[in-house]
Design a protein around this motif. Structure first.
Motif, short mmCIF file in Angstrom:
data_model
loop_
_atom_site.label_atom_id
_atom_site.label_comp_id
_atom_site.label_asym_id
_atom_site.label_seq_id
_atom_site.Cartn_x
_atom_site.Cartn_y
_atom_site.Cartn_z
N THR A 26 0.83 -1.21 0.00
CA THR A 26 0.00 0.00 0.00
C THR A 26 0.86 1.26 0.00
N TRP A 27 1.90 1.26 0.83
CA TRP A 27 2.80 2.40 0.84
C TRP A 27 3.46 2.58 -0.53
N SER A 28 3.94 1.48 -1.10
CA SER A 28 4.63 1.56 -2.40
C SER A 28 3.68 1.94 -3.54
N ASN A 29 2.47 1.45 -3.48
CA ASN A 29 1.54 1.60 -4.59
C ASN A 29 0.74 2.89 -4.55
N SER A 30 0.49 3.43 -3.37
CA SER A 30 -0.39 4.60 -3.33
C SER A 30 0.11 5.74 -2.45
N ILE A 31 0.63 5.42 -1.28
CA ILE A 31 1.00 6.50 -0.36
C ILE A 31 2.20 7.28 -0.86
N THR A 32 3.32 6.61 -1.10
CA THR A 32 4.50 7.37 -1.54
C THR A 32 4.32 8.00 -2.92
N PRO A 33 3.67 7.34 -3.88
CA PRO A 33 3.44 8.06 -5.14
C PRO A 33 2.51 9.26 -4.97
N GLY A 34 1.54 9.13 -4.06
CA GLY A 34 0.61 10.23 -3.83
C GLY A 34 1.28 11.44 -3.19
#
Length: 168
Positions: A26-34
């Motif tokens: 979740t961090w890799s897929n959405s949080i850090t890109p966001g």
């Protein structure tokens, strides 16, 4: 499948490892890109607050649980097939090296650096420099955690399959 201590322990291990892998994903897929889309001050402030919020009892259970529960599983399955023992050892080793140690010796020092910075007193240039120092390295380390937690999860599913095969 018979409900035994061993089966319950390996299922709990798989669930905790799956939660950890899901958190990393979740961090890799959405949080850090966001948050990467934010300006330097917004990015650093958001990351600082998320790092502070994640340090809670549930996180610590999900994060450290797979390692300690993995050791318990090794003990419980000590008299089973060598294939199962090797799968468990590999899964626990991958998790420990790629998630626990990478976090402790890689991500946590970066988090501490960020946490120790008073962002409200930092200049625009200081914020830019801190982000450059932090972001790419943190994300690279986190990618290692994401991949190794997933590999560990997959190895544990194979371990369960081996365990069930041994019980037939």
């Amino acid at each position: 499948m018979q409900v035994t201590l061993e089966n319950s322990a390996i299922i709990a291990l798989i669930l905790l490892t799956g939660l950890s892998a899901g958190l990393c994903f979740t961090w890799s897929n959405s949080i850090t890109p966001g948050i990467a889309r934010l300006d330097d001050a917004g990015f650093l402030t958001s990351f600082q607050q998320m790092n502070r919020a994640i340090l809670n009892p549930i996180f610590f259970i999900v994060f450290f649980g797979p390692f300690f529960l993995g050791l318990i599983n090794l003990y419980l399955f000590r008299n089973t097939s060598s294939t199962l023992i090797w799968l468990l050892l590999l899964a626990i080793g991958v998790y420990f090296l790629g998630v626990v140690l990478v976090t402790i010796f890689g991500n946590v020092p970066l988090n501490d650096l960020l946490d120790g910075t008073d962002l409200t007193k930092s200049s625009t240039e200081d914020l830019k420099s801190l982000r450059e120092l932090f972001e790419v390295k943190w994300n690279r380390l986190h990618l290692a955690r994401t991949l190794t937690s997933f590999i560990s999860f997959l190895l544990l599913i194979l371990s369960l399959m081996q365990s069930l095969k041994s019980n037939i």
